[in-house]
Write a protein that holds these residues in place. Sequence first.
Motif, PDB file in Angstrom:
ATOM      1  N   LEU A  59      56.497  30.528  47.910  1.00  0.00           N
ATOM      2  CA  LEU A  59      55.123  31.009  47.801  1.00  0.00           C
ATOM      3  C   LEU A  59      54.308  30.070  46.916  1.00  0.00           C
ATOM      4  CD1 LEU A  59      53.490  33.492  48.749  1.00  0.00           C
ATOM      5  CD2 LEU A  59      54.149  34.625  46.634  1.00  0.00           C
ATOM      6  N   GLU A  60      54.896  29.644  45.828  1.00  0.00           N
ATOM      7  CA  GLU A  60      54.214  28.730  44.910  1.00  0.00           C
ATOM      8  C   GLU A  60      53.936  27.382  45.571  1.00  0.00           C
ATOM      9  OE1 GLU A  60      55.012  28.056  40.366  1.00  0.00           O
ATOM     10  OE2 GLU A  60      56.335  26.719  41.498  1.00  0.00           O
ATOM     11  N   ASP A  61      54.909  26.877  46.330  1.00  0.00           N
ATOM     12  CA  ASP A  61      54.727  25.591  47.006  1.00  0.00           C
ATOM     13  C   ASP A  61      53.539  25.636  47.969  1.00  0.00           C
ATOM     14  OD1 ASP A  61      56.862  24.394  45.735  1.00  0.00           O
ATOM     15  OD2 ASP A  61      58.294  24.938  47.291  1.00  0.00           O
ATOM     16  N   ILE A  62      53.437  26.728  48.715  1.00  0.00           N
ATOM     17  CA  ILE A  62      52.353  26.847  49.695  1.00  0.00           C
ATOM     18  C   ILE A  62      51.001  26.935  48.996  1.00  0.00           C
ATOM     19  CG2 ILE A  62      51.395  28.267  51.553  1.00  0.00           C
ATOM     20  CD1 ILE A  62      54.252  29.189  52.168  1.00  0.00           C
ATOM     21  N   LEU A  63      50.940  27.729  47.937  1.00  0.00           N
ATOM     22  CA  LEU A  63      49.665  27.953  47.255  1.00  0.00           C
ATOM     23  C   LEU A  63      49.206  26.756  46.430  1.00  0.00           C
ATOM     24  CD1 LEU A  63      50.234  31.653  46.127  1.00  0.00           C
ATOM     25  CD2 LEU A  63      48.637  30.849  47.882  1.00  0.00           C
ATOM     26  N   THR A  64      50.097  25.823  46.175  1.00  0.00           N
ATOM     27  CA  THR A  64      49.706  24.623  45.426  1.00  0.00           C
ATOM     28  C   THR A  64      49.667  23.381  46.312  1.00  0.00           C
ATOM     29  OG1 THR A  64      52.014  24.299  44.733  1.00  0.00           O
ATOM     30  CG2 THR A  64      50.572  25.501  43.221  1.00  0.00           C
ATOM     31  N   ASP A  65      49.799  23.576  47.617  1.00  0.00           N
ATOM     32  CA  ASP A  65      49.727  22.459  48.561  1.00  0.00           C
ATOM     33  C   ASP A  65      48.253  22.090  48.756  1.00  0.00           C
ATOM     34  OD1 ASP A  65      49.680  20.723  50.741  1.00  0.00           O
ATOM     35  OD2 ASP A  65      51.338  21.730  51.751  1.00  0.00           O
ATOM     36  N   GLN A  66      47.839  20.990  48.189  1.00  0.00           N
ATOM     37  CA  GLN A  66      46.421  20.639  48.181  1.00  0.00           C
ATOM     38  C   GLN A  66      45.875  20.299  49.563  1.00  0.00           C
ATOM     39  OE1 GLN A  66      45.169  18.086  44.924  1.00  0.00           O
ATOM     40  NE2 GLN A  66      46.956  18.646  43.722  1.00  0.00           N
ATOM     41  N   ALA A  67      46.761  20.082  50.535  1.00  0.00           N
ATOM     42  CA  ALA A  67      46.300  19.826  51.898  1.00  0.00           C
ATOM     43  C   ALA A  67      45.780  21.099  52.564  1.00  0.00           C
ATOM     44  CB  ALA A  67      47.430  19.225  52.735  1.00  0.00           C
ATOM     45  N   LEU A  68      46.141  22.262  52.014  1.00  0.00           N
ATOM     46  CA  LEU A  68      45.777  23.535  52.628  1.00  0.00           C
ATOM     47  C   LEU A  68      44.590  24.216  51.957  1.00  0.00           C
ATOM     48  CD1 LEU A  68      49.368  25.027  53.099  1.00  0.00           C
ATOM     49  CD2 LEU A  68      47.956  23.902  54.828  1.00  0.00           C
ATOM     50  N   TRP A  69      44.217  23.754  50.776  1.00  0.00           N
ATOM     51  CA  TRP A  69      43.209  24.466  49.991  1.00  0.00           C
ATOM     52  C   TRP A  69      42.118  23.509  49.522  1.00  0.00           C
ATOM     53  CZ3 TRP A  69      44.558  29.325  50.777  1.00  0.00           C
ATOM     54  CH2 TRP A  69      45.911  29.622  50.956  1.00  0.00           C
ATOM     55  N   GLY A  70      40.968  24.077  49.181  1.00  0.00           N
ATOM     56  CA  GLY A  70      39.874  23.275  48.664  1.00  0.00           C
ATOM     57  C   GLY A  70      40.075  22.955  47.192  1.00  0.00           C
ATOM     58  N   GLY A  72      38.346  23.783  44.749  1.00  0.00           N
ATOM     59  CA  GLY A  72      38.033  24.908  43.874  1.00  0.00           C
ATOM     60  C   GLY A  72      39.027  26.051  43.959  1.00  0.00           C
ATOM     61  N   PHE A  73      40.082  25.886  44.758  1.00  0.00           N
ATOM     62  CA  PHE A  73      41.025  26.990  44.962  1.00  0.00           C
ATOM     63  C   PHE A  73      41.743  27.437  43.689  1.00  0.00           C
ATOM     64  CE2 PHE A  73      45.269  28.623  46.264  1.00  0.00           C
ATOM     65  CZ  PHE A  73      44.834  29.796  46.858  1.00  0.00           C
ATOM     66  N   PRO A  74      42.052  26.547  42.731  1.00  0.00           N
ATOM     67  CA  PRO A  74      42.683  27.048  41.501  1.00  0.00           C
ATOM     68  C   PRO A  74      41.890  28.180  40.847  1.00  0.00           C
ATOM     69  CG  PRO A  74      42.860  24.668  41.574  1.00  0.00           C
ATOM     70  CD  PRO A  74      41.988  25.066  42.738  1.00  0.00           C
ATOM     71  N   SER A  75      40.572  28.113  40.913  1.00  0.00           N
ATOM     72  CA  SER A  75      39.747  29.184  40.336  1.00  0.00           C
ATOM     73  C   SER A  75      39.940  30.491  41.094  1.00  0.00           C
ATOM     74  CB  SER A  75      38.267  28.781  40.367  1.00  0.00           C
ATOM     75  OG  SER A  75      38.043  27.622  39.595  1.00  0.00           O
ATOM     76  N   ALA A  76      40.054  30.403  42.421  1.00  0.00           N
ATOM     77  CA  ALA A  76      40.283  31.605  43.231  1.00  0.00           C
ATOM     78  C   ALA A  76      41.670  32.178  42.972  1.00  0.00           C
ATOM     79  CB  ALA A  76      40.114  31.267  44.709  1.00  0.00           C
ATOM     80  N   LYS A 135      51.174  26.175  36.277  1.00  0.00           N
ATOM     81  CA  LYS A 135      50.315  25.977  35.105  1.00  0.00           C
ATOM     82  C   LYS A 135      49.599  24.627  35.198  1.00  0.00           C
ATOM     83  CE  LYS A 135      51.922  27.554  31.321  1.00  0.00           C
ATOM     84  NZ  LYS A 135      52.713  27.775  30.075  1.00  0.00           N
ATOM     85  N   ALA A 136      50.321  23.611  35.652  1.00  0.00           N
ATOM     86  CA  ALA A 136      49.713  22.285  35.814  1.00  0.00           C
ATOM     87  C   ALA A 136      48.670  22.296  36.925  1.00  0.00           C
ATOM     88  CB  ALA A 136      50.796  21.254  36.114  1.00  0.00           C
ATOM     89  N   TYR A 137      48.954  23.037  37.999  1.00  0.00           N
ATOM     90  CA  TYR A 137      48.003  23.112  39.115  1.00  0.00           C
ATOM     91  C   TYR A 137      46.706  23.782  38.673  1.00  0.00           C
ATOM     92  CZ  TYR A 137      46.017  24.483  43.630  1.00  0.00           C
ATOM     93  OH  TYR A 137      45.176  24.674  44.698  1.00  0.00           O
ATOM     94  N   LEU A 138      46.829  24.892  37.964  1.00  0.00           N
ATOM     95  CA  LEU A 138      45.627  25.581  37.487  1.00  0.00           C
ATOM     96  C   LEU A 138      44.916  24.759  36.419  1.00  0.00           C
ATOM     97  CD1 LEU A 138      46.857  29.294  37.273  1.00  0.00           C
ATOM     98  CD2 LEU A 138      45.643  28.150  39.130  1.00  0.00           C
ATOM     99  N   GLY A 139      45.679  23.894  35.761  1.00  0.00           N
ATOM    100  CA  GLY A 139      45.083  23.041  34.738  1.00  0.00           C
ATOM    101  C   GLY A 139      44.133  22.000  35.292  1.00  0.00           C
ATOM    102  N   GLN A 140      44.112  21.840  36.620  1.00  0.00           N
ATOM    103  CA  GLN A 140      43.174  20.897  37.239  1.00  0.00           C
ATOM    104  C   GLN A 140      41.730  21.347  37.057  1.00  0.00           C
ATOM    105  OE1 GLN A 140      44.196  20.232  41.343  1.00  0.00           O
ATOM    106  NE2 GLN A 140      46.348  19.848  40.892  1.00  0.00           N
ATOM    107  N   GLY A 141      41.563  22.608  36.751  1.00  0.00           N
ATOM    108  CA  GLY A 141      40.205  23.106  36.524  1.00  0.00           C
ATOM    109  C   GLY A 141      40.000  24.493  37.089  1.00  0.00           C
TER     110      GLY A 141
END
Length: 242
Positions: A59-70, A72-76, A135-141
Amino acid sequence: MAQHLIPLVLIAMLVSTQSGSTRIFQLQKSAEAIGSGSIQSSKLKKATRTRAHFQERSLEDILTDQALWGKGFPSALATLPAFARAGEKQVWIFRDRVVGGTKFSNREEADRQARRLSDALKSMQNTSPRSAKLKAYLGQGVEPLRSEVVLFPDDRSYRVAAIGNDFLPERLMMSDVRKRLGKEERTTTELLDDGTDRRPVILTLHHYAGGAIIFAESDWSPIAGSVDRVFLDASKISTTLF
């Protein structure tokens, strides 16, 4: 006597030749069967390895795959614990908003839910993910999102939403999703009717991660095969990742 022996010799030679041909034919068929079996076995092993590769994606791998999300997705993603605390089991991700799955028939009920969501967003602003990767993924902003009530046009229901931007790529195709995640676990449809004479919205839902992530196509979309929105199981994702 010799005249009688010649036909017998010819018959014996013919039988011997036919018998040899039969054995050769049988050997050829056996070789073909073995070869075919090897090819089928190879294909099966390859397919199994491919399925295993996609199933390994958590689940984490999919939600942090930047090819699938914009971008701004970390904020969502960071709002999911707040939505779950406010009682929203599922959220719908659009490019510019996160919409709660609960439908309200009147504005007053939706306003009360919006206040609950606003309080949850404030109280859970510093919620920390379980893993260093997330944590690192959300740390992008992560930008704080404001909550508000929206009149959802698909079914004219009131819902709560968190407003932002770039939660999904500008154009994400289901073919792109399958390249990253493999074939969906199952496909269903959902009809959204606003109660008027307007043609209902028909969503084709592609389920992944046991239904925790659902990529949806809309028959109203001008681009066939594109992802219109993504459903996320806020409760499951929050419990698993935060």
